[in-house]
Design a protein around this motif. Structure first.
Motif, PDB file in Angstrom:
ATOM      1  N   THR A 123       0.811  -1.231   0.000  1.00 28.64           N
ATOM      2  CA  THR A 123       0.000   0.000   0.000  1.00 28.64           C
ATOM      3  C   THR A 123       0.844   1.281   0.000  1.00 28.64           C
ATOM      4  OG1 THR A 123      -0.160  -0.031   2.424  1.00 28.64           O
ATOM      5  CG2 THR A 123      -1.982  -1.055   1.190  1.00 28.64           C
ATOM      6  N   LEU A 124       2.117   1.157   0.382  1.00 33.09           N
ATOM      7  CA  LEU A 124       2.945   2.354   0.573  1.00 33.09           C
ATOM      8  C   LEU A 124       3.004   3.260  -0.668  1.00 33.09           C
ATOM      9  CD1 LEU A 124       4.825   3.821   2.614  1.00 33.09           C
ATOM     10  CD2 LEU A 124       6.736   2.710   1.448  1.00 33.09           C
ATOM     11  N   ALA A 125       3.416   2.693  -1.801  1.00 29.51           N
ATOM     12  CA  ALA A 125       3.589   3.546  -2.991  1.00 29.51           C
ATOM     13  C   ALA A 125       2.263   4.118  -3.509  1.00 29.51           C
ATOM     14  CB  ALA A 125       4.329   2.791  -4.095  1.00 29.51           C
ATOM     15  N   PRO A 126       1.210   3.299  -3.612  1.00 26.95           N
ATOM     16  CA  PRO A 126      -0.063   3.903  -4.059  1.00 26.95           C
ATOM     17  C   PRO A 126      -0.502   5.061  -3.164  1.00 26.95           C
ATOM     18  CG  PRO A 126      -0.209   1.517  -4.142  1.00 26.95           C
ATOM     19  CD  PRO A 126       1.103   1.841  -3.488  1.00 26.95           C
ATOM     20  N   MET A 127      -0.308   4.916  -1.836  1.00 26.90           N
ATOM     21  CA  MET A 127      -0.749   5.973  -0.917  1.00 26.90           C
ATOM     22  C   MET A 127       0.150   7.199  -1.011  1.00 26.90           C
ATOM     23  SD  MET A 127      -1.901   3.650   2.359  1.00 26.90           S
ATOM     24  CE  MET A 127      -1.953   5.012   3.504  1.00 26.90           C
ATOM     25  N   THR A 128       1.486   6.993  -1.012  1.00 22.98           N
ATOM     26  CA  THR A 128       2.369   8.158  -0.950  1.00 22.98           C
ATOM     27  C   THR A 128       2.596   8.794  -2.321  1.00 22.98           C
ATOM     28  OG1 THR A 128       4.305   6.725  -1.088  1.00 22.98           O
ATOM     29  CG2 THR A 128       3.613   7.375   1.110  1.00 22.98           C
ATOM     30  N   ILE A 129       2.666   7.977  -3.351  1.00 26.78           N
ATOM     31  CA  ILE A 129       2.975   8.545  -4.671  1.00 26.78           C
ATOM     32  C   ILE A 129       1.717   8.938  -5.445  1.00 26.78           C
ATOM     33  CG2 ILE A 129       4.102   8.105  -6.912  1.00 26.78           C
ATOM     34  CD1 ILE A 129       6.057   6.281  -5.367  1.00 26.78           C
ATOM     35  N   LYS A 130       0.681   8.095  -5.315  1.00 26.67           N
ATOM     36  CA  LYS A 130      -0.518   8.366  -6.103  1.00 26.67           C
ATOM     37  C   LYS A 130      -1.634   9.012  -5.287  1.00 26.67           C
ATOM     38  CE  LYS A 130      -0.671   5.255 -10.050  1.00 26.67           C
ATOM     39  NZ  LYS A 130      -1.309   4.036 -10.582  1.00 26.67           N
ATOM     40  N   GLY A 131      -1.440   9.066  -3.958  1.00 20.83           N
ATOM     41  CA  GLY A 131      -2.455   9.682  -3.112  1.00 20.83           C
ATOM     42  C   GLY A 131      -3.735   8.866  -2.974  1.00 20.83           C
ATOM     43  N   VAL A 132      -3.623   7.557  -3.145  1.00 21.34           N
ATOM     44  CA  VAL A 132      -4.782   6.681  -2.953  1.00 21.34           C
ATOM     45  C   VAL A 132      -5.101   6.617  -1.449  1.00 21.34           C
ATOM     46  CG1 VAL A 132      -5.617   4.296  -3.223  1.00 21.34           C
ATOM     47  CG2 VAL A 132      -4.128   5.308  -4.977  1.00 21.34           C
ATOM     48  N   ASP A 133      -6.385   6.656  -1.089  1.00 17.76           N
ATOM     49  CA  ASP A 133      -6.707   6.599   0.340  1.00 17.76           C
ATOM     50  C   ASP A 133      -6.460   5.200   0.893  1.00 17.76           C
ATOM     51  OD1 ASP A 133      -9.439   5.086   0.700  1.00 17.76           O
ATOM     52  OD2 ASP A 133      -9.645   6.345  -1.092  1.00 17.76           O
ATOM     53  N   LYS A 134      -6.253   5.157   2.222  1.00 19.66           N
ATOM     54  CA  LYS A 134      -5.799   3.924   2.870  1.00 19.66           C
ATOM     55  C   LYS A 134      -6.754   2.754   2.618  1.00 19.66           C
ATOM     56  CE  LYS A 134      -3.945   2.256   7.203  1.00 19.66           C
ATOM     57  NZ  LYS A 134      -4.103   2.200   8.639  1.00 19.66           N
ATOM     58  N   ALA A 164      -6.452   1.557  -0.932  1.00 15.16           N
ATOM     59  CA  ALA A 164      -5.144   0.921  -1.141  1.00 15.16           C
ATOM     60  C   ALA A 164      -5.129  -0.471  -0.518  1.00 15.16           C
ATOM     61  CB  ALA A 164      -4.037   1.788  -0.559  1.00 15.16           C
ATOM     62  N   GLU A 165      -5.722  -0.588   0.679  1.00 15.33           N
ATOM     63  CA  GLU A 165      -5.720  -1.891   1.362  1.00 15.33           C
ATOM     64  C   GLU A 165      -6.615  -2.895   0.639  1.00 15.33           C
ATOM     65  OE1 GLU A 165      -6.451  -1.179   5.544  1.00 15.33           O
ATOM     66  OE2 GLU A 165      -4.317  -0.664   5.849  1.00 15.33           O
ATOM     67  N   GLN A 166      -7.735  -2.402   0.154  1.00 12.28           N
ATOM     68  CA  GLN A 166      -8.629  -3.299  -0.592  1.00 12.28           C
ATOM     69  C   GLN A 166      -7.926  -3.824  -1.851  1.00 12.28           C
ATOM     70  OE1 GLN A 166     -11.719  -4.483   0.409  1.00 12.28           O
ATOM     71  NE2 GLN A 166     -11.164  -5.830  -1.302  1.00 12.28           N
ATOM     72  N   GLU A 167      -7.242  -2.922  -2.550  1.00  6.33           N
ATOM     73  CA  GLU A 167      -6.529  -3.337  -3.765  1.00  6.33           C
ATOM     74  C   GLU A 167      -5.367  -4.271  -3.437  1.00  6.33           C
ATOM     75  OE1 GLU A 167      -7.721   0.487  -6.556  1.00  6.33           O
ATOM     76  OE2 GLU A 167      -5.643   0.312  -5.844  1.00  6.33           O
ATOM     77  N   ALA A 168      -4.685  -3.980  -2.325  1.00  5.85           N
ATOM     78  CA  ALA A 168      -3.567  -4.840  -1.909  1.00  5.85           C
ATOM     79  C   ALA A 168      -4.081  -6.245  -1.591  1.00  5.85           C
ATOM     80  CB  ALA A 168      -2.867  -4.235  -0.694  1.00  5.85           C
ATOM     81  N   ILE A 205       5.998  -8.903  -6.538  1.00  2.00           N
ATOM     82  CA  ILE A 205       5.207  -8.774  -7.772  1.00  2.00           C
ATOM     83  C   ILE A 205       3.898  -8.029  -7.476  1.00  2.00           C
ATOM     84  CG2 ILE A 205       3.928 -10.053  -9.551  1.00  2.00           C
ATOM     85  CD1 ILE A 205       6.123 -12.259  -9.334  1.00  2.00           C
ATOM     86  N   ALA A 206       3.238  -8.408  -6.378  1.00  2.00           N
ATOM     87  CA  ALA A 206       1.992  -7.728  -6.001  1.00  2.00           C
ATOM     88  C   ALA A 206       2.250  -6.245  -5.750  1.00  2.00           C
ATOM     89  CB  ALA A 206       1.392  -8.387  -4.752  1.00  2.00           C
ATOM     90  N   ARG A 207       3.380  -5.948  -5.117  1.00  2.00           N
ATOM     91  CA  ARG A 207       3.708  -4.554  -4.819  1.00  2.00           C
ATOM     92  C   ARG A 207       3.899  -3.751  -6.107  1.00  2.00           C
ATOM     93  NH1 ARG A 207       9.181  -2.927  -1.748  1.00  2.00           N
ATOM     94  NH2 ARG A 207       9.979  -3.966  -3.610  1.00  2.00           N
ATOM     95  N   ALA A 208       4.580  -4.348  -7.078  1.00  2.00           N
ATOM     96  CA  ALA A 208       4.766  -3.643  -8.353  1.00  2.00           C
ATOM     97  C   ALA A 208       3.421  -3.452  -9.058  1.00  2.00           C
ATOM     98  CB  ALA A 208       5.737  -4.421  -9.242  1.00  2.00           C
ATOM     99  N   LEU A 209       2.567  -4.463  -8.990  1.00  2.00           N
ATOM    100  CA  LEU A 209       1.271  -4.379  -9.668  1.00  2.00           C
ATOM    101  C   LEU A 209       0.347  -3.345  -9.032  1.00  2.00           C
ATOM    102  CD1 LEU A 209       0.528  -8.175 -10.252  1.00  2.00           C
ATOM    103  CD2 LEU A 209       1.094  -6.465 -12.006  1.00  2.00           C
ATOM    104  N   ALA A 210       0.588  -3.044  -7.754  1.00  2.00           N
ATOM    105  CA  ALA A 210      -0.289  -2.112  -7.028  1.00  2.00           C
ATOM    106  C   ALA A 210      -0.259  -0.716  -7.652  1.00  2.00           C
ATOM    107  CB  ALA A 210       0.115  -2.042  -5.556  1.00  2.00           C
TER     108      ALA A 210
END
Ligand code: ADP
Ligand code: MG
Length: 240
Positions: A99-110, A113-117, A147-152
């Motif tokens: 969840t780190l990169a989607p939240m910090t770089i893309k501004g996705v809400d927690k 991000a967790e649901q997608e993770a 791999i999941a982290r990159a796909l996020a």
């Protein structure tokens, strides 16, 4: 989708890439083969602009090599990369790693991000490990989290640099099968690997690199059954 034109890369006086050109289509799975030191990692790192080519251009989705920080960020967001040694954040849980990169770089809400993770962890068969820390995972599990982290980040292309080379043999299959599924789902992928059976089965095209140039490329069937260049014949006789 990706166009590399005449890529040259030098480290000091040593020219490691001596004019590499190739086009990669959307949804294509390309495997890069070649001896150690031939420039495979350097080429992937140029695609991701972890290295800047000394000469040549790369065009992804119509965008040329980035010149500003903003362009660089946009470029990197299109590309997911998976390394040999996982590079997970050791002090973050599996879920937080994703969840780190989607939240910090893309501004996705927690919550999103967790649901997608969780969806991604489900996809790589590791949903039950979401609270664990990388240390308590096997190598194969760590690589599936990577791999999941990159796909996020919802990349348009995934680069893999020897994703199974650091794994015990019994864990190679679980990582390759995640990659196979990704290929089936239509992901554009560029993969450096020594897993020849995988390359044969999954690649749409194999590129053989030696001494910083593409020596031969083609359909895996032709590459493996009827290699033309002497260098490729020699290489295959050693590894396959
Ligand atoms: P491969 O991935 O095919 O094994 P690499 O792209 O890692 O090959 O390396 C190609 C050559 O470039 C090697 O000789 C390597 O030592 C050299 N090289 C790679 N990265 C660097 C660097 N950052 N500085 C100096 N030389 C490098
Ligand atoms: Mg390498």
């Amino acid at each position: 989708m990706i166009k590399a034109e005449n890529i040259h890369k030098k480290f000091g006086e040593t020219e490691v890439l001596k004019g590499m050109s190739t086009d990669i289509k959307k949804g294509e799975v390309v495997v890069l083969l070649g001896p150690s030191g031939s420039g495979k990692s350097t080429f992937l790192r140029c695609l991701n602009v972890l290295e800047t080519p000394n000469e040549g251009d790369i065009i992804i989705d119509g965008q040329h090599l980035p010149k500003t920080e903003k362009e660089l960020d946009a470029w990197r967001q299109k590309i997911g990369m998976v390394f040999q040694n996982f590079n997970l954040f050791p002090h973050k849980s599996v879920l937080e790693n994703i969840t780190l990169a989607p939240m910090t770089i893309k501004g996705v809400d927690k919550q999103t991000a967790e649901q997608e993770a969780e969806n991604l962890l489900n996809q790589v068969g590791l949903l039950d490990k979401k609270e664990l820390y990388p240390d308590s995972l096997s190598g194969g599990q760590k690589q599936r989290v990577a791999i999941a982290r990159a796909l996020a980040m919802k990349p348009e292309v995934m680069l893999f640099d020897e994703p199974t080379s650091a794994l015990d043999p019994e864990m190679v299959g679980e990582v390759l099968s995640v990659m196979k599924q990704l290929a089936k789902d239509g992901m554009t992928m560029v993969i450096v690997t020594h897993e020849m059976d995988f390359a044969r089965e999954v690649a749409d095209r194999v590129i053989f690199i030696d001494q910083g140039v593409i020596q031969e490329e083609g359909h895996p069937k032709d590459i493996f059954e009827a290699p033309k260049s002497e260098r490729l014949q020699q290489f295959l006789s050693k590894v396959y």
